[in-house]
Enzyme design. Sequence first.
Site, PDB file in Angstrom:
ATOM      1  CG  ASP A  42      -6.881  -4.348  -3.900  1.00 49.45           C
ATOM      2  OD1 ASP A  42      -6.274  -4.694  -2.830  1.00 49.45           O
ATOM      3  OD2 ASP A  42      -6.968  -5.352  -4.907  1.00 49.45           O
ATOM      4  CD  GLU A  87       7.805  -4.728   6.135  1.00 55.63           C
ATOM      5  OE1 GLU A  87       6.750  -5.215   5.844  1.00 55.63           O
ATOM      6  OE2 GLU A  87       7.965  -3.345   6.329  1.00 55.63           O
ATOM      7  NE  ARG A 120      -5.665  -9.452  -5.025  1.00 58.55           N
ATOM      8  CZ  ARG A 120      -5.549 -10.150  -4.033  1.00 58.55           C
ATOM      9  NH1 ARG A 120      -5.428 -11.537  -4.151  1.00 58.55           N
ATOM     10  NH2 ARG A 120      -5.330  -9.916  -3.100  1.00 58.55           N
ATOM     11  NE  ARG A 136       1.090   6.466   2.282  1.00 61.81           N
ATOM     12  CZ  ARG A 136       1.928   5.589   2.874  1.00 61.81           C
ATOM     13  NH1 ARG A 136       3.385   5.852   2.797  1.00 61.81           N
ATOM     14  NH2 ARG A 136       1.579   4.529   3.532  1.00 61.81           N
ATOM     15  CG  ASN A 166      -2.109  -0.884   0.881  1.00 64.22           C
ATOM     16  OD1 ASN A 166      -2.690  -0.772  -0.122  1.00 64.22           O
ATOM     17  ND2 ASN A 166      -2.639  -1.681   1.755  1.00 64.22           N
ATOM     18  N   GLY A 167       1.800   1.087   0.982  1.00 66.78           N
ATOM     19  CA  GLY A 167       2.879   2.013   0.630  1.00 66.78           C
ATOM     20  C   GLY A 167       3.929   1.681  -0.266  1.00 66.78           C
TER      21      GLY A 167
HETATM   22  P1  ADP Z   1       0.655  -3.327   3.018  1.00 66.01           P
HETATM   23  O1  ADP Z   1       1.647  -2.453   2.475  1.00 66.01           O
HETATM   24  O2  ADP Z   1      -0.734  -2.876   3.720  1.00 66.01           O
HETATM   25  O3  ADP Z   1       1.185  -4.537   3.796  1.00 66.01           O
HETATM   26  P2  ADP Z   1       0.658  -5.227   0.838  1.00 66.01           P
HETATM   27  O4  ADP Z   1       2.016  -5.251   0.995  1.00 66.01           O
HETATM   28  O5  ADP Z   1      -0.328  -6.572   1.619  1.00 66.01           O
HETATM   29  O6  ADP Z   1       0.332  -3.960   1.626  1.00 66.01           O
HETATM   30  O7  ADP Z   1       0.248  -5.036  -0.513  1.00 66.01           O
HETATM   31  C1  ADP Z   1      -1.159  -4.646  -0.754  1.00 66.01           C
HETATM   32  C2  ADP Z   1      -1.068  -4.496  -2.485  1.00 66.01           C
HETATM   33  O8  ADP Z   1      -0.807  -5.644  -2.962  1.00 66.01           O
HETATM   34  C3  ADP Z   1      -2.479  -4.186  -2.594  1.00 66.01           C
HETATM   35  O9  ADP Z   1      -2.492  -3.305  -3.985  1.00 66.01           O
HETATM   36  C4  ADP Z   1      -3.067  -5.478  -3.429  1.00 66.01           C
HETATM   37  O10 ADP Z   1      -4.148  -5.361  -4.459  1.00 66.01           O
HETATM   38  C5  ADP Z   1      -1.634  -5.943  -3.985  1.00 66.01           C
HETATM   39  N1  ADP Z   1      -1.649  -7.229  -4.417  1.00 66.01           N
HETATM   40  C6  ADP Z   1      -1.838  -8.321  -3.838  1.00 66.01           C
HETATM   41  N2  ADP Z   1      -2.043  -9.649  -4.364  1.00 66.01           N
HETATM   42  C7  ADP Z   1      -2.024  -9.015  -5.781  1.00 66.01           C
HETATM   43  C8  ADP Z   1      -2.134  -9.525  -7.060  1.00 66.01           C
HETATM   44  N3  ADP Z   1      -2.243 -11.063  -7.119  1.00 66.01           N
HETATM   45  N4  ADP Z   1      -1.977  -9.051  -8.252  1.00 66.01           N
HETATM   46  C9  ADP Z   1      -1.761  -7.631  -7.978  1.00 66.01           C
HETATM   47  N5  ADP Z   1      -1.881  -6.955  -7.018  1.00 66.01           N
HETATM   48  C10 ADP Z   1      -2.032  -7.741  -5.802  1.00 66.01           C
END
Ligand code: ADP
Length: 395
Positions: free
Chosen positions: A277, A380, A279, A236, A206-207
Amino acid sequence: MDETILVVNCGSSSIKLALFDIHCERKASALAERLNSADASARISGDDNPIPLPAHASHEQALQALVHAFEDRNLMNGKPVSIGHRVVHGGESFREAVLIDDITVQAIHECAALAPLHNPVNLVGIRATRNMFPESPQVAVFDTAFHQTLPPRAYLYALPERYYREWAVRRYGFHGTSHYFMVQEAARHLNRTPATTSIISAHLGNGCSITAIEDGISKDTSMGLTPLEGLVMGTRSGDIDPGLFDYLASRGVNASDAHRVLNQESGLLGLSGQTNDMRSLCELADHGHEPSSLAIDVFCYRLAKYFGAMMASLKRLDALVFTGGIGENSARVRAQTLQHLTLMGITLDSDLNAHHGQFSEGYISDADSRFPVLVIPTNEELVIAREAGRLANPQ
Ligand code: ADP
């Protein structure tokens, strides 16, 4: 009795907990969300039954409920041998993880001016676990610490120098724990030691941030004074023209509204008008939703530009690395980003790129690529558990 290390990551309305044994094997994970609201909820990963919480549960109440749930399931017996906390901003005070005492708490508090959304809530978690387990050593692991090796040319803004001297205005960088883990893991894939490994590491969740690491040391990174600078992120904006603030003011958008828009209503969400998101955005784009395609395009192009920019800080490059939810899972984002870098001689193996996802890792470049490209899942919590174990048991 099994000895455990507890890892605590307190966000503004959530808590992520991870439980490890003393060999740093993960035993369980848990998440509490929407804290301090009527919808507060908590669960242990892999268990469909929600953990009961009081209405409008606070961070401390949720922590207690999750720890009791670990105990009820015999995952945890008695006090942990060590407790590791993710702390977002360590300013210039912390270059590495530290044991927490009253002086550390005060120093984390003093860094809160630089991270008002994060450090105060990290301290809530620290206070709660100190109350619950007063005898367990507690360790703070800082998102900023890995980047304290940045040279002045990378961390200084071209502002009046007294801003840095008097107000500590400089680039700090974040996601340090993840980027540090990337160079450890990349070294393993490349048959090198971390101290002789140079990579560009893109953490895309997300970040999002990208870091140039030379011989195991962070040399430059895309996030700055706050985690707003740099890449396009879920909500952001990343880099913008600072002149925007004055222009928005002339349109009646005051500084605090602009801050909210840039942090919570921009990025992939702002561009697509639909979602932050990735995905869901890819699905929307596949169904012909133009603003979603454009959002992905802007995201990948900015990322490609930063890959290029990060080369300026390295004398040698052993690999490019993708991690984070998007970096690990989105073959489309990886391919679209690297298409912009044909001048760098990077060529992907499309089968390997399509294959690598959440449960696998390794090379996605082909044999002709000038630089190898790796996908490596981040962890992490594991880094925090290792630091918590190490500092609680100095050899
Ligand atoms: P955070 O920073 O909250 O830990 P994550 O590392 O879990 O976030 O990443 C979340 C992002 O990863 C979201 O935008 C989600 O849609 C994306 N994501 C997860 N699985 C897929 C996928 N199969 N294809 C594309 N994006 C994905």
